[in-house]
Design a protein around this motif. Structure first.
Motif, mmCIF file in Angstrom:
data_model
loop_
_atom_site.group_PDB
_atom_site.id
_atom_site.type_symbol
_atom_site.label_atom_id
_atom_site.label_comp_id
_atom_site.label_asym_id
_atom_site.label_seq_id
_atom_site.Cartn_x
_atom_site.Cartn_y
_atom_site.Cartn_z
ATOM 1 N N GLU A 113 0.831 -1.205 0.000
ATOM 2 C CA GLU A 113 0.000 0.000 0.000
ATOM 3 C C GLU A 113 0.865 1.254 0.000
ATOM 4 N N ASN A 114 1.963 1.199 0.737
ATOM 5 C CA ASN A 114 2.920 2.299 0.744
ATOM 6 C C ASN A 114 3.402 2.603 -0.675
ATOM 7 N N LEU A 115 3.769 1.574 -1.416
ATOM 8 C CA LEU A 115 4.287 1.752 -2.775
ATOM 9 C C LEU A 115 3.203 2.209 -3.744
ATOM 10 N N ILE A 116 1.988 1.699 -3.578
ATOM 11 C CA ILE A 116 0.886 2.132 -4.442
ATOM 12 C C ILE A 116 0.599 3.620 -4.247
ATOM 13 N N LEU A 117 0.686 4.090 -3.011
ATOM 14 C CA LEU A 117 0.476 5.516 -2.751
ATOM 15 C C LEU A 117 1.563 6.368 -3.414
ATOM 16 N N ILE A 118 2.798 5.853 -3.441
ATOM 17 C CA ILE A 118 3.872 6.571 -4.135
ATOM 18 C C ILE A 118 3.581 6.634 -5.631
ATOM 19 N N VAL A 119 3.139 5.514 -6.202
ATOM 20 C CA VAL A 119 2.822 5.465 -7.628
ATOM 21 C C VAL A 119 1.687 6.430 -7.950
ATOM 22 N N MET A 120 0.668 6.490 -7.086
ATOM 23 C CA MET A 120 -0.444 7.408 -7.298
ATOM 24 C C MET A 120 0.027 8.862 -7.235
ATOM 25 N N ALA A 121 0.965 9.150 -6.335
ATOM 26 C CA ALA A 121 1.507 10.505 -6.248
ATOM 27 C C ALA A 121 2.288 10.852 -7.514
ATOM 28 N N TYR A 122 3.038 9.889 -8.035
ATOM 29 C CA TYR A 122 3.781 10.108 -9.286
ATOM 30 C C TYR A 122 2.827 10.376 -10.440
ATOM 31 N N ASP A 123 1.734 9.625 -10.484
ATOM 32 C CA ASP A 123 0.723 9.821 -11.527
ATOM 33 C C ASP A 123 0.146 11.229 -11.468
ATOM 34 N N ARG A 124 -0.196 11.719 -10.289
ATOM 35 C CA ARG A 124 -0.745 13.074 -10.150
ATOM 36 C C ARG A 124 0.315 14.127 -10.471
ATOM 37 N N TYR A 125 1.569 13.841 -10.115
ATOM 38 C CA TYR A 125 2.646 14.783 -10.390
ATOM 39 C C TYR A 125 2.810 14.998 -11.893
ATOM 40 N N ILE A 126 2.827 13.901 -12.660
ATOM 41 C CA ILE A 126 2.972 13.994 -14.113
ATOM 42 C C ILE A 126 1.746 14.667 -14.725
ATOM 43 N N ALA A 127 0.554 14.353 -14.197
ATOM 44 C CA ALA A 127 -0.681 14.919 -14.748
ATOM 45 C C ALA A 127 -0.717 16.442 -14.655
ATOM 46 N N ILE A 128 -0.142 16.989 -13.591
ATOM 47 C CA ILE A 128 -0.204 18.436 -13.377
ATOM 48 C C ILE A 128 1.050 19.145 -13.883
ATOM 49 N N MET A 129 2.206 18.525 -13.684
ATOM 50 C CA MET A 129 3.450 19.171 -14.070
ATOM 51 C C MET A 129 3.750 19.028 -15.568
ATOM 52 N N LYS A 130 3.297 17.925 -16.174
ATOM 53 C CA LYS A 130 3.559 17.687 -17.603
ATOM 54 C C LYS A 130 2.281 17.208 -18.295
ATOM 55 N N PRO A 131 1.242 18.032 -18.288
ATOM 56 C CA PRO A 131 -0.067 17.588 -18.814
ATOM 57 C C PRO A 131 -0.045 17.229 -20.298
ATOM 58 N N LEU A 132 0.779 17.915 -21.090
ATOM 59 C CA LEU A 132 0.809 17.641 -22.524
ATOM 60 C C LEU A 132 1.468 16.294 -22.853
ATOM 61 N N HIS A 133 2.327 15.829 -21.968
ATOM 62 C CA HIS A 133 3.028 14.562 -22.192
ATOM 63 C C HIS A 133 2.491 13.440 -21.298
ATOM 64 N N TYR A 134 1.385 13.713 -20.585
ATOM 65 C CA TYR A 134 0.887 12.754 -19.596
ATOM 66 C C TYR A 134 0.604 11.387 -20.214
ATOM 67 N N HIS A 135 -0.157 11.367 -21.313
ATOM 68 C CA HIS A 135 -0.558 10.085 -21.895
ATOM 69 C C HIS A 135 0.609 9.370 -22.575
ATOM 70 N N LEU A 136 1.652 10.097 -22.901
ATOM 71 C CA LEU A 136 2.849 9.447 -23.449
ATOM 72 C C LEU A 136 3.680 8.801 -22.345
ATOM 73 N N ILE A 137 3.713 9.467 -21.175
ATOM 74 C CA ILE A 137 4.511 8.956 -20.055
ATOM 75 C C ILE A 137 3.746 7.893 -19.283
ATOM 76 N N ILE A 138 2.532 8.229 -18.860
ATOM 77 C CA ILE A 138 1.720 7.299 -18.062
ATOM 78 C C ILE A 138 0.805 6.525 -19.007
ATOM 79 N N ASN A 139 1.349 5.523 -19.656
ATOM 80 C CA ASN A 139 0.553 4.697 -20.565
ATOM 81 C C ASN A 139 0.162 3.395 -19.877
#
Length: 318
Positions: A113-139
């Motif tokens: 669960e600890n690791l899943i929360l980190i992954v979820m934070a990474y997903d939100r980070y990419i979504a907001i910080m790099k929105p134009l490349h989100y679907h290329l990075i988080i596929n």
């Protein structure tokens, strides 16, 4: 070798104390825990059901949310059924092997669960910080790899402390002053000085909990700075997508810190520590579906639209 094995397995079973301070209110305690367990199961199963059912929720964020909900179901199911047997039937005996299996699962599920929360934070980070490349990075492929990696690493992490515990000699007493097989409580029953082992396990646990917490908080600090420079509408949308996860993160990590700290503080009564432990392991599984459903417009829309429809097979990441 035979003599060593016989000594190490001199204790064939353990006796769970339960929650001594509430023994006069066993029926009320059982009803309260049962209602919480049913609420945890209903809330997390509902999220799994809606995410699978609704095409609009087939995104990386909800894919990882499904894993979080499944882990919440696992952790409560690992702990509560035996607690029910202790409280209602006074069946306090648990075998040596089942005790260590329960202890391992609690540690492994917590790490995952600890690791899943980190992954979820990474997903939100990419979504907001790099929105134009989100679907290329988080596929879809990366999501599966991150999820599998979290599960594999989460279940491998407790092996070293578990093997340390298994190599100890347990020759009595066999009374576990807890309501489930808690690592420091069980290890303290070994016929040896285990202070170094428990201290090392505490240090490892605090690192596993707080290093990811600091990384997540740092990522959210950068997200907040980025949101500050957005226009009002975009900033509200960005903050809405992150606030639920941030609440869950803070609840989970601060609860975990509190649990481990109470283990090391000697002046806290056994009853208080047991109640804190039970409360913490029930708190996040109960709050997660509430937070994500009440604060999430898409989940609420899916519930209104699909709750009464039959489940049908659908593929993620369309």
């Amino acid at each position: 070798m035979t003599a060593t094995n016989e000594t190490q397995h001199n204790i064939k079973e353990f006796l769970l104390v339960g929650i001594p301070g509430l023994q006069t209110h066993q029926n009320l305690l059982f009803i309260a825990l049962l209602l919480v367990y049913l609420a945890v199961m209903a809330g997390n199963l509902l999220i799994l059901y809606l995410v699978i059912l609704d095409q609009r929720l087939h995104t990386p964020m909800y894919f990882f949310l499904c894993h979080l909900s499944f882990l919440d179901i696992l952790i409560t199911t690992t702990i509560l059924p035996k607690m029910f047997a202790v409280i209602l039937l006074e069946d306090r005996i648990i075998s040596f092997s089942w005790c260590f299996l329960q202890m391992y699962l609690v540690l492994a599920i917590g790490c995952t669960e600890n690791l899943i929360l980190i992954v979820m934070a990474y997903d939100r980070y990419i979504a907001i910080m790099k929105p134009l490349h989100y679907h290329l990075i988080i596929n879809g492929k990366l999501c599966v790899l991150l999820a599998v990696g979290a599960w594999v690493l989460g279940y491998l992490a407790p092996f070293v402390p578990l093997l340390d515990a298994l190599t100890l000699t347990y020759c009595g007493p066999n009374i576990v002053a807890y309501c489930y097989c808690d690592y420091p409580t069980v290890v303290s029953l070994a016929c040896a000085d285990v202070s170094d082992i428990i201290s090392m396990a505490f240090i490892i646990a605090m690192c596993i909990v707080n290093i990811p917490l600091l990384l997540i908080l740092f990522s959210y600090f950068k997200i907040i700075l980025n949101i500050y420079f957005m226009n009002t509408e975009d900033s509200k949308k960005a903050f809405s997508t992150c606030s639920s996860h941030l609440i869950v993160v803070l609840t989970y990590y601060f609860s975990a810190d509190l649990l481990y700290i109470t283990v090391m503080i000697g002046n806290i009564s056994a009853d208080a520590r047991i109640i804190i432990g039970v409360f913490i392991y029930l708190l996040t599984p109960l709050l997660n579906p509430i937070i994500y459903s009440l604060r999430n417009k898409q989940i609420k829309q899916a519930a209104e639209k699909y709750l009464d429809l039959p489940l049908r097979p659908i593929t993620f990441f369309h």
